[in-house]
Write a protein that holds these residues in place. Structure first.
Motif, PDB file in Angstrom:
ATOM      1  N   GLN A 155      12.638  -4.174   1.564  1.00  0.00           N
ATOM      2  CA  GLN A 155      11.578  -4.084   0.559  1.00  0.00           C
ATOM      3  C   GLN A 155      10.574  -5.227   0.742  1.00  0.00           C
ATOM      4  N   ASN A 210      12.655   3.799   2.411  1.00  0.00           N
ATOM      5  CA  ASN A 210      12.299   4.184   1.047  1.00  0.00           C
ATOM      6  C   ASN A 210      11.619   3.034   0.311  1.00  0.00           C
ATOM      7  N   GLN A 232      11.024   1.464  -3.004  1.00  0.00           N
ATOM      8  CA  GLN A 232      11.502   1.507  -4.380  1.00  0.00           C
ATOM      9  C   GLN A 232      10.311   1.456  -5.345  1.00  0.00           C
ATOM     10  N   THR A 249       8.790  -1.881  -5.891  1.00  0.00           N
ATOM     11  CA  THR A 249       8.118  -2.375  -4.686  1.00  0.00           C
ATOM     12  C   THR A 249       6.736  -1.760  -4.553  1.00  0.00           C
ATOM     13  N   VAL A 258      12.503   9.230 -10.216  1.00  0.00           N
ATOM     14  CA  VAL A 258      11.840   8.167  -9.468  1.00  0.00           C
ATOM     15  C   VAL A 258      10.334   8.203  -9.729  1.00  0.00           C
TER      16      VAL A 258
END
Length: 298
Positions: free
Chosen positions: A114, A144, A146, A149, A172
């Motif tokens: 991240q 991915n 987040q 992030t 999400v």
């Protein structure tokens, strides 16, 4: 201000039978999309087979698209890479050639932490002035972003203004909308999945970057516009009506099915570059049935 609202097409890159880029056909596709009401052209994305374009081809396809569109709708150039310096080079060239915005996919294969994602996007953002849409598709990249992030990247970099959300998890998406709202709505959200256009827009998304729009541009635009206008009954009806086709368009790796569908419709967009291979016959039949049910082919 949003880059666009509604339906942007993740347009295919048409090839001749010898696998060279067919610019004449690309112009025809662009005209068809704009005439049907498409709100933005996304060039050299995943659907455009950017991974198999040479660096020179990648730059030239973006340049040609920008010049041919000539300001009729926004052109968003896919300039992401798993190498930050390559993404910067592509992004600078797209800016120089007049693109309206950039679509930057997460670093694939070598992936990133991240912290690394924050650095990656920040370095690209600092190299250009164009607005940037992050592209999160972990099923394809193995990487991915987040929600926290993504919002942090947008907070740090004023020209990172949106995310294309292809995670496939509405929780999400809702979390990103919430966190962005906590920071003054610092980041717009576009659906990256055609089967979730209405759900994502219902929680605050501005539209879709669509594969479906290659074959049903008018209807995809109308679905997104219905959401924007608050007519969710119409939007839901369109979403469910097109669901079997959407599923067929993703029964093999994109853009195998959509190019197959376009060729079945007589658009003659040509072959797929390897490692993409022709569609399995059973899946072609499934695709044909979904297309016939919507009157796209006989």
């Amino acid at each position: 201000m949003a880059i666009f609202k509604g339906a942007g097409v993740a347009i295919v890159t048409p090839f001749y039978d010898n696998y060279e880029v067919n610019y004449k056909k690309l112009e025809e596709l662009i005209n068809m999309q704009i005439a049907a009401g498409t709100d933005a052209i996304i060039i050299c994305g995943t659907t455009g087979e950017s991974a198999t374009l040479t660096m020179q081809e990648h730059k030239e396809v973006i340049r040609h698209c920008v010049r041919y569109v000539n300001g009729r709708v926004p052109v968003i150039a896919g300039t992401g890479s798993n190498c930050t310096e390559t993404a910067i080079e592509l992004s600078k060239d797209a800016e120089k050639d007049g693109a309206d915005a950039l679509l930057i996919v997460t670093p694939y294969y070598n992936k990133s932490t991240q912290k690394g994602l924050i650095e990656h996007y920040s370095m690209i953002a600092e190299s250009v002035k164009l607005p940037i849409i992050m592209y999160n598709v972990p099923s394809r990249t193995g990487c991915n972003i987040q929600p926290a992030t993504a919002v942090e990247i947008a907070k740090r970099n004023p020209n990172v203004v949106a995310i294309k959300d292809a995670v496939g998890d509405l929780s999400v998406t809702a979390t990103m909308v919430y966190l962005s709202g906590q920071e003054g709505n610092c980041m717009d959200i576009y659906s990256g999945n055609d089967d979730q256009i209405v759900p994502i827009m219902s929680v605050g998304g501005l539209g879709v970057i669509s594969v479906l729009s290659n074959v049903m541009p008018k209807e995809t635009h109308e679905m997104a516009m219905a959401c924007i206008e608050g007519n969710y009954e119409k939007a839901r009806e369109l979403q469910l009506k097109m669901l079997p086709l959407i599923h067929a368009l993703f029964c093999e790796v994109n853009p195998i099915p959509v190019k197959t569908a376009m060729n079945l419709m007589g658009m003659n967009v040509g072959p797929l570059r390897r490692p993409m291979s022709p569609m399995e016959e059973a899946n072609v039949e499934r695709l044909k049935k979904a297309m016939k049910d919507l009157g796209l082919i006989q």
